[in-house]
Design an enzyme around this catalytic site. Structure first.
Site, short mmCIF file in Angstrom:
data_model
loop_
_atom_site.label_atom_id
_atom_site.label_comp_id
_atom_site.label_asym_id
_atom_site.label_seq_id
_atom_site.Cartn_x
_atom_site.Cartn_y
_atom_site.Cartn_z
CB ALA A 208 57.98 50.00 42.03
CG HIS B 284 32.50 32.67 47.30
ND1 HIS B 284 33.57 32.72 46.44
CD2 HIS B 284 33.00 32.30 48.50
CE1 HIS B 284 34.67 32.39 47.08
NE2 HIS B 284 34.35 32.13 48.34
CB THR C 185 42.34 53.24 37.93
OG1 THR C 185 42.70 54.61 38.11
CG2 THR C 185 42.78 52.42 39.15
#
Length: 185
Positions: free
Chosen positions: A159, A119, A164
């Site tokens: 925006a 999880h 990355t």
């Protein structure tokens, strides 16, 4: 109005003694959330909008971290922004963050097949490196800055961009992933 003013003053007095550093003329709109404020430094003349979360995680899933969040002078962070660190996040002087900006230096796990069956909330936090945002940057509405990224001085991120990789100084970057579309002259 008087009750709101009293609440804000009490809130400010509470955090003034808990934050690692809190500069002069700090303004905010209630509520805001600090996690482990002893690792968070905020410079002079800063503003935090409603529902901002600034989280320094020093422990998660029984692992210890050494977080540090440094917000420079004259930084304006609009509503519902999220800044999170297990490593280090630095925001330079005179920056503007639009609403819903997220800046994080970590993720839940290493995004590999071994962790795919765990999880996400149970995965260990993992950092690819600190995040550094240079002075005079403007991150527009809904920008996401991911771990290990440096954004150069004076850069504008449009925006909804997802940063990355490193961005140079004095440019405009847009998109997902964010790419330079213009250099400032």
């Amino acid at each position: 109005m008087l009750i709101k003013t009293i609440i804000k003053k009490c809130y400010l007095m509470m955090y003034r003694n808990k934050l690692k550093q809190l500069g002069k003329n700090f303004e905010f709109n209630f509520p805001i959330c600090f996690r482990n404020p002893q690792y968070i430094s905020i410079g002079n003349d800063c503003y935090l909008g409603t529902n901002c979360r600034i989280e320094a995680w020093d422990q998660y899933n029984d692992l210890d971290y050494r977080p540090e969040i440094v917000i420079g002078n004259s930084v304006k962070i609009n509503s519902t922004c999220h800044i999170g660190a297990i490593n280090k996040v630095i925001i330079g002087d005179n920056c503007l963050l639009g609403s819903y900006v997220m800046i994080i230096d970590h993720a839940h796990g290493k995004s590999n097949l071994q962790e795919a069956y765990i999880h996400p909330s149970k995965r260990d936090l993992y950092s690819k490196g600190c995040v550094k945002i240079g002075s005079f940057c403007w991150l527009c509405e809904n920008v996401v800055v991911l771990p290990g990224v440096t954004i150069g001085k004076g850069t504008i991120v449009g925006a909804n961009a997802v940063v990355t990789e490193d961005l140079p100084e004095y440019c405009v970057a847009v998109g997902n992933p964010a790419k330079v579309v213009k250099y400032l002259k």
